[in-house]
Motif scaffolding. Structure first.
Motif, PDB file in Angstrom:
ATOM      1  N   ARG A  92       0.925  -1.225  -0.088  1.00  0.00           N
ATOM      2  CA  ARG A  92       0.057  -0.058   0.103  1.00  0.00           C
ATOM      3  C   ARG A  92       0.973   1.142   0.011  1.00  0.00           C
ATOM      4  NH1 ARG A  92      -4.862  -1.523   4.160  1.00  0.00           N
ATOM      5  NH2 ARG A  92      -5.597  -3.320   3.336  1.00  0.00           N
ATOM      6  N   TYR A  93       0.128   2.510  -0.484  1.00  0.00           N
ATOM      7  CA  TYR A  93       0.932   3.564  -0.508  1.00  0.00           C
ATOM      8  C   TYR A  93       1.262   4.213   0.782  1.00  0.00           C
ATOM      9  CZ  TYR A  93       2.085   8.726  -1.061  1.00  0.00           C
ATOM     10  OH  TYR A  93       2.541   9.857  -0.942  1.00  0.00           O
ATOM     11  N   ASP A  94       2.434   4.219   1.027  1.00  0.00           N
ATOM     12  CA  ASP A  94       2.912   5.044   2.474  1.00  0.00           C
ATOM     13  C   ASP A  94       3.883   5.917   2.196  1.00  0.00           C
ATOM     14  OD1 ASP A  94       3.985   5.478   4.944  1.00  0.00           O
ATOM     15  OD2 ASP A  94       4.442   3.424   5.413  1.00  0.00           O
ATOM     16  N   SER A  95       3.560   7.442   2.461  1.00  0.00           N
ATOM     17  CA  SER A  95       4.209   8.489   2.440  1.00  0.00           C
ATOM     18  C   SER A  95       5.510   8.724   3.227  1.00  0.00           C
ATOM     19  CB  SER A  95       3.318   9.812   2.825  1.00  0.00           C
ATOM     20  OG  SER A  95       3.340   9.462   4.353  1.00  0.00           O
ATOM     21  N   ALA A  96       5.627   7.705   4.092  1.00  0.00           N
ATOM     22  CA  ALA A  96       7.039   7.653   4.714  1.00  0.00           C
ATOM     23  C   ALA A  96       8.080   6.784   3.728  1.00  0.00           C
ATOM     24  CB  ALA A  96       6.923   7.091   6.342  1.00  0.00           C
ATOM     25  N   VAL A  97       7.383   5.872   3.026  1.00  0.00           N
ATOM     26  CA  VAL A  97       8.247   5.087   1.970  1.00  0.00           C
ATOM     27  C   VAL A  97       8.406   5.598   0.709  1.00  0.00           C
ATOM     28  CG1 VAL A  97       8.519   2.653   1.366  1.00  0.00           C
ATOM     29  CG2 VAL A  97       7.671   3.032   3.693  1.00  0.00           C
ATOM     30  N   HIS A  98       7.436   6.080   0.083  1.00  0.00           N
ATOM     31  CA  HIS A  98       7.409   6.425  -0.942  1.00  0.00           C
ATOM     32  C   HIS A  98       7.418   7.868  -1.371  1.00  0.00           C
ATOM     33  CE1 HIS A  98       5.069   2.499  -0.886  1.00  0.00           C
ATOM     34  NE2 HIS A  98       5.906   2.087  -1.993  1.00  0.00           N
ATOM     35  N   GLU A  99       8.203   8.284  -2.225  1.00  0.00           N
ATOM     36  CA  GLU A  99       8.632   9.774  -2.327  1.00  0.00           C
ATOM     37  C   GLU A  99       7.438  10.572  -2.659  1.00  0.00           C
ATOM     38  OE1 GLU A  99      11.163  12.864  -5.373  1.00  0.00           O
ATOM     39  OE2 GLU A  99      11.509  10.294  -5.062  1.00  0.00           O
ATOM     40  N   SER A 100       6.536   9.691  -3.746  1.00  0.00           N
ATOM     41  CA  SER A 100       5.246  10.589  -3.946  1.00  0.00           C
ATOM     42  C   SER A 100       4.096   9.314  -4.541  1.00  0.00           C
ATOM     43  CB  SER A 100       5.368  11.490  -5.009  1.00  0.00           C
ATOM     44  OG  SER A 100       5.854  10.803  -6.396  1.00  0.00           O
ATOM     45  N   GLU A 101       2.909   9.756  -4.846  1.00  0.00           N
ATOM     46  CA  GLU A 101       1.991   8.730  -5.182  1.00  0.00           C
ATOM     47  C   GLU A 101       2.585   8.117  -6.753  1.00  0.00           C
ATOM     48  OE1 GLU A 101      -2.054   9.749  -5.215  1.00  0.00           O
ATOM     49  OE2 GLU A 101      -2.024  10.188  -3.061  1.00  0.00           O
ATOM     50  N   ALA A 102       3.212   9.360  -7.389  1.00  0.00           N
ATOM     51  CA  ALA A 102       3.396   8.568  -8.821  1.00  0.00           C
ATOM     52  C   ALA A 102       4.873   7.731  -8.899  1.00  0.00           C
ATOM     53  CB  ALA A 102       4.014  10.121  -9.613  1.00  0.00           C
ATOM     54  N   ALA A 103       5.490   8.047  -7.804  1.00  0.00           N
ATOM     55  CA  ALA A 103       6.548   6.959  -7.626  1.00  0.00           C
ATOM     56  C   ALA A 103       6.075   5.537  -7.147  1.00  0.00           C
ATOM     57  CB  ALA A 103       7.651   7.518  -6.528  1.00  0.00           C
ATOM     58  N   TYR A 104       5.048   5.638  -6.190  1.00  0.00           N
ATOM     59  CA  TYR A 104       4.441   4.459  -5.652  1.00  0.00           C
ATOM     60  C   TYR A 104       3.864   3.667  -6.899  1.00  0.00           C
ATOM     61  CZ  TYR A 104       0.697   1.556  -4.116  1.00  0.00           C
ATOM     62  OH  TYR A 104      -0.241   0.555  -3.699  1.00  0.00           O
ATOM     63  N   GLU A 105       3.068   4.260  -7.735  1.00  0.00           N
ATOM     64  CA  GLU A 105       2.460   3.752  -8.964  1.00  0.00           C
ATOM     65  C   GLU A 105       3.601   3.263  -9.942  1.00  0.00           C
ATOM     66  OE1 GLU A 105      -0.502   6.395 -10.500  1.00  0.00           O
ATOM     67  OE2 GLU A 105      -1.526   6.551  -8.748  1.00  0.00           O
ATOM     68  N   ALA A 106       4.610   3.940  -9.954  1.00  0.00           N
ATOM     69  CA  ALA A 106       5.620   3.471 -10.924  1.00  0.00           C
ATOM     70  C   ALA A 106       6.447   2.216 -10.493  1.00  0.00           C
ATOM     71  CB  ALA A 106       6.796   4.612 -11.016  1.00  0.00           C
ATOM     72  N   SER A 107       6.453   2.121  -9.033  1.00  0.00           N
ATOM     73  CA  SER A 107       7.096   0.832  -8.536  1.00  0.00           C
ATOM     74  C   SER A 107       6.121  -0.087  -8.766  1.00  0.00           C
ATOM     75  CB  SER A 107       7.271   1.094  -7.017  1.00  0.00           C
ATOM     76  OG  SER A 107       6.029   1.097  -6.330  1.00  0.00           O
ATOM     77  N   CYS A 108       4.769  -0.198  -8.929  1.00  0.00           N
ATOM     78  CA  CYS A 108       3.959  -1.193  -9.064  1.00  0.00           C
ATOM     79  C   CYS A 108       3.971  -1.606 -10.344  1.00  0.00           C
ATOM     80  CB  CYS A 108       2.325  -0.746  -8.710  1.00  0.00           C
ATOM     81  SG  CYS A 108       2.189  -0.160  -6.928  1.00  0.00           S
ATOM     82  N   ARG A 109       4.427  -0.936 -11.293  1.00  0.00           N
ATOM     83  CA  ARG A 109       4.470  -1.325 -12.828  1.00  0.00           C
ATOM     84  C   ARG A 109       5.810  -1.738 -13.395  1.00  0.00           C
ATOM     85  NH1 ARG A 109       1.389   3.320 -12.969  1.00  0.00           N
ATOM     86  NH2 ARG A 109       3.080   4.834 -13.759  1.00  0.00           N
ATOM     87  N   GLU A 110       6.729  -2.186 -12.283  1.00  0.00           N
ATOM     88  CA  GLU A 110       8.024  -2.553 -12.664  1.00  0.00           C
ATOM     89  C   GLU A 110       8.090  -3.831 -13.701  1.00  0.00           C
ATOM     90  OE1 GLU A 110      10.373  -3.148  -9.433  1.00  0.00           O
ATOM     91  OE2 GLU A 110      10.613  -0.865  -8.977  1.00  0.00           O
ATOM     92  N   THR A 111       9.211  -4.033 -14.507  1.00  0.00           N
ATOM     93  CA  THR A 111       8.926  -5.204 -15.076  1.00  0.00           C
ATOM     94  C   THR A 111      10.178  -5.972 -15.100  1.00  0.00           C
ATOM     95  OG1 THR A 111       9.716  -3.987 -17.245  1.00  0.00           O
ATOM     96  CG2 THR A 111       7.068  -4.034 -16.944  1.00  0.00           C
ATOM     97  N   THR A 112      11.009  -6.061 -14.035  1.00  0.00           N
ATOM     98  CA  THR A 112      12.144  -6.918 -13.924  1.00  0.00           C
ATOM     99  C   THR A 112      11.729  -8.000 -13.742  1.00  0.00           C
ATOM    100  OG1 THR A 112      12.148  -6.312 -11.645  1.00  0.00           O
ATOM    101  CG2 THR A 112      13.273  -4.689 -12.686  1.00  0.00           C
ATOM    102  N   LEU A 113      12.827  -9.097 -13.974  1.00  0.00           N
ATOM    103  CA  LEU A 113      12.664 -10.456 -13.875  1.00  0.00           C
ATOM    104  C   LEU A 113      12.132 -10.876 -12.469  1.00  0.00           C
ATOM    105  CD1 LEU A 113      12.756 -13.337 -14.886  1.00  0.00           C
ATOM    106  CD2 LEU A 113      15.123 -13.269 -14.271  1.00  0.00           C
ATOM    107  N   TRP A 114      12.809 -10.181 -11.274  1.00  0.00           N
ATOM    108  CA  TRP A 114      12.570 -10.277 -10.013  1.00  0.00           C
ATOM    109  C   TRP A 114      11.067  -9.889  -9.686  1.00  0.00           C
ATOM    110  CZ3 TRP A 114      12.939 -13.063  -5.870  1.00  0.00           C
ATOM    111  CH2 TRP A 114      12.734 -12.716  -4.611  1.00  0.00           C
ATOM    112  N   ARG A 115      10.574  -8.864 -10.208  1.00  0.00           N
ATOM    113  CA  ARG A 115       9.333  -8.650 -10.076  1.00  0.00           C
ATOM    114  C   ARG A 115       8.598  -9.310 -10.758  1.00  0.00           C
ATOM    115  NH1 ARG A 115       6.297  -4.539  -7.067  1.00  0.00           N
ATOM    116  NH2 ARG A 115       4.340  -4.455  -8.125  1.00  0.00           N
TER     117      ARG A 115
END
Length: 731
Positions: free
Chosen positions: A205-228
């Motif tokens: 979930r989005y956490d302002s203490a962890v994620h720089e912004s909501e946009a950064a959070y959404e970008a992390s959810c769309r990663e396409t790395t092999l580990w992801r």
């Protein structure tokens, strides 16, 4: 002597053995046969058993065979051990993610923000803002056509895999490689379950203490790395273990973004087609499913043709997979889905943007709730203004011109009925020239100079002399105003001076009644921008927005009471009956000038249209009043005016302050105003303006002794006294 004491003969095995190799017992010749004198009987041969086949000696493997066997034992031992470890790791990962999954009902609405739905004055939806969510649906409650369209498009083996589809992944890798991309670039082979896992951001979930912004959070959810991708696969399998297939499909149908600000199938169906997701037909279902690939680019409100083309592909997939008959598919292709009336009109883009920017952020831009706003917008008037602007620029403005224009239409109480913030229509989030552009007002400011004079006792037929004057300005050079025509007209009435938009009389009156009084009246009418300090105040040297100017003129029409332009009737949470706010303080406020003074000013402004510089704004068979305005070097051109029913303001100019060529307020702005008002009043009965109606002026007669002369407000008190005594003047 007998031989009984001799030892019995030893039993010996014969050389011949039976099949089982056991010995035959035989007596010696002298044994028992001696006493009988008979020959010993021949022994019966033992029963023969099948002889055992002799074993072949083991074939000795050569060096290569031994090496192969050795390597195979190593590979097999390594493989089953690694497989066991991998299986344990996969099982552990699935168990871990399984333990983090919430109840299905808690996963349906995943929007980071709430939505704003705007209703026009008749209660019809005309605009949406924010992340709209129409309500939770399930795979069973939506139209079967929509369910089938999504499966046919996104995951045709949805009901036959455990969350990950190896066949689909292999096919996607093959396509990516054949198209010159990396194996994980482009087509991903993701199942609906994997896409749902991605929409859930693997439970993070989005956490302002962890994620720089909501946009950064959404970008992390769309990663396409092999580990992801590996983690996504584990999460998908955990979902398959926890939820049913239809539960997973329900999560996907509710959380997927489908363009136009709509999250989920219900919001998209309402947004684009004005109907619930349970009622969409095959063509509409195909269009909605087609949006999942690229919701922003394919949204029908962005490009309807592109959206219809994508829907046709989905229809064919549905037919190929048996979800549609040939007849149903042909019907859907022959009659593709179209937008609802509200979605197609997209009326009031500038209007909606204005409301979003002028309402508290926590209720609009940053709302976490679903908000419904009832507004003052009249879609008929909105369309009239848009059509008028388009018509004038198409027929009377040279092709390629980058000049801009804006229109505001409102009622006399300040209720905004239509707003056009520029030539581009059906847009949102762009520069709104009706509310954001502060421009010099020019002569459109003059009615407030005359309003001040009338409030202080001057009359519409008082005389002011139009003649060269020079005013000493402290700290600056002397200032000599000029008329637009560079001519001087001598003694004129206040009505004539306003109708001709003469500069020198306006400056004289402003100086006579006091600039501070003029500034005060203008500010009370709603011109809240910084007003000029010097004598050029009377000529509109100050800046204002078109919305402010139109609202100030509405105060004149309603009899002299200030108004605050407003667009919100009430605001409430979706499903709630009690409004959170009403009107936001808009509407009629305190009185600024007497009603008699306002009626007299309306009369003077009617002459601007019927006899003066605003002739191009004349409406046949309907009274209209207004004022033209042109600024220095024609950088801005205005016409603001009203009928008995509506007030409208028009501004025209360039965004970079480039001077207009051959344009004044009495030209194209007046024509845009006229075209707007003709359409606005179409089908309505004319009503008279609430203005003074003086008796016709008699022909000038020689003055007799004791007769009071018309007052020349441009004269000093001494000059007026001398004129009264001697019947002449000192001009």
């Amino acid at each position: 002597m007998s031989d009984s004491g001799r030892k019995p003969p030893r039993l010996r095995a014969t050389r011949g053995t039976g099949g089982n190799g056991r010995a035959d017992r035989r007596g010696t010749a002298k044994g028992g046969a001696a006493g009988t004198g008979k020959k010993p009987a021949a022994a019966k041969p033992a029963a023969r058993r099948p002889a055992q086949r002799a074993r072949r000696p083991a074939r000795r493997r050569g060096f290569v065979g031994n090496l192969f066997a050795f390597l195979w034992r190593i590979v097999w031992g390594f493989t089953w051990r690694v497989s066991l470890i991998v299986a344990l790791l996969i099982g552990g990962g699935v168990i871990y993610y399984y333990s983090t999954l919430q109840a299905m009902d808690e996963l349906l609405d995943g929007r980071p923000r709430g939505s704003v739905t705007m209703l026009d004055r008749d209660g019809a939806v005309f605009a949406w803002r924010g992340a709209q969510f129409g309500g939770a649906v399930t795979a069973d409650s939506v139209s079967p056509h929509l369910k089938h369209a999504v499966i046919a498009t996104e995951d045709k083996r949805f009901y036959r895999h455990p969350g990950v589809d190896p066949i689909g992944i292999a096919g996607a890798i093959r396509i990516n490689l054949s198209e010159g991309r990396g194996p994980l670039e482009g087509h991903g082979g993701s199942t609906i379950t994997q896409q749902a896992a991605k929409l859930l951001c693997l439970g993070n979930r989005y956490d302002s203490a962890v994620h720089e912004s909501e946009a950064a959070y959404e970008a992390s959810c769309r990663e396409t790395t092999l580990w992801r991708k590996l983690r996504e696969a584990l999460y998908a399998m955990a979902m398959e273990a926890r939820y049913s297939k239809d539960d997973i499909l329900s999560i996907y149908l509710n959380r997927a973004y489908m363009g136009g600000g709509a999250y989920g199938a219900e919001a998209a169906a309402q947004r684009f087609f004005g109907k619930p997701a349970a009622a969409v037909d095959p063509g509409e279902a195909a269009m909605l499913a087609g949006l999942l690939t690229a919701p922003t680019a394919l949204a029908p409100t962005t490009n309807l043709q592109r959206s219809q083309d994508r829907a046709a592909v989905v229809v064919r997939l549905m037919e190929d997979q048996g979800y549609l008959t040939s007849a149903q598919a042909q019907e859907a292709l022959a009659e593709p889905a179209v937008l609802s009336g509200a979605a197609e009109a997209r009326a009031g883009g500038y209007f909606a943007d204005w409301l979003m920017s002028s309402t508290p952020e926590y209720l609009t831009r940053d709302t976490t709730e679903d908000v419904v706003i009832r507004t003052t917008l009249d879609q008929r008037i909105q369309k009239a203004a848009e059509a008028a602007l388009a018509d004038v620029f198409e027929t009377r403005v040279r092709e390629g011109s980058e000049a801009q224009a804006a229109i505001v239409v409102m009622s006399a109480d300040g209720a905004v009925r239509g707003m056009v913030g520029g030539r581009k229509q059906r847009v949102s989030g762009v520069f709104n020239r009706a509310t954001q552009a502060n421009r010099q007002t020019g002569s459109a400011f003059k009615p407030f100079v005359y309003a001040t004079a009338l409030e202080l006792g001057w009359r519409h037929d008082d005389i002011v002399t139009d003649e060269p004057i020079t005013i000493e300005v402290p700290g600056s050079r002397p200032w000599s105003p000029e008329n637009y025509s560079d001519d001087f007209y001598g003694p004129v009435t206040l009505t004539e001076a306003l109708a001709r938009s003469l500069n020198i009389p306006a400056v004289k009156i402003s100086e006579e009644v006091g600039r501070e009084n003029v500034r005060s009246v203008a500010a009370e009418f709603g011109l809240v921008s910084d007003l000029a300090d010097g004598p050029a105040l009377a000529l509109g040297a100050s800046e204002s927005t078109l919305l402010e100017m139109t609202g100030a003129y509405a105060g004149i029409l309603n009899g002299g009471s200030a108004v605050t332009p407003y667009g919100i009737v009430d605001l409430r949470l979706r499903g709630e009956d009690e409004a959170l706010i009403d009107n936001l303080g808009g509407g009629i406020r305190e009185r600024v000038i007497r009603e008699e003074a306002a009626r007299e000013l309306i009369y003077m402004m009617e002459k601007v249209v019927s006899e003066g510089t605003g002739g191009r704004a004349r409406l046949e068979g309907r009274e209209a009043a207004g004022k033209t305005g042109t600024t220095q070097a024609a950088r801005d051109a205005w016409f603001v005016g009203f009928t008995a029913d509506y007030v409208a303001g028009v501004w025209m100019g360039y965004d970079d302050n480039t001077p207009l060529t051959g344009v004044t307020g009495g030209g194209l702005p007046a024509e845009i105003w006229r075209e707007t008002m003709l359409r606005v009043h179409e089908g309505t009965e004319p009503r008279p303006l609430p203005m003074l109606r003086p008796a016709p002026r008699p022909e000038p007669q020689p003055r007799t002794a004791g007769q009071e002369a018309p007052r020349d407000v441009g004269q000093t008190v001494l000059e007026q006294v001398l004129q009264d005594i001697f019947g002449g003047g000192t001009r």
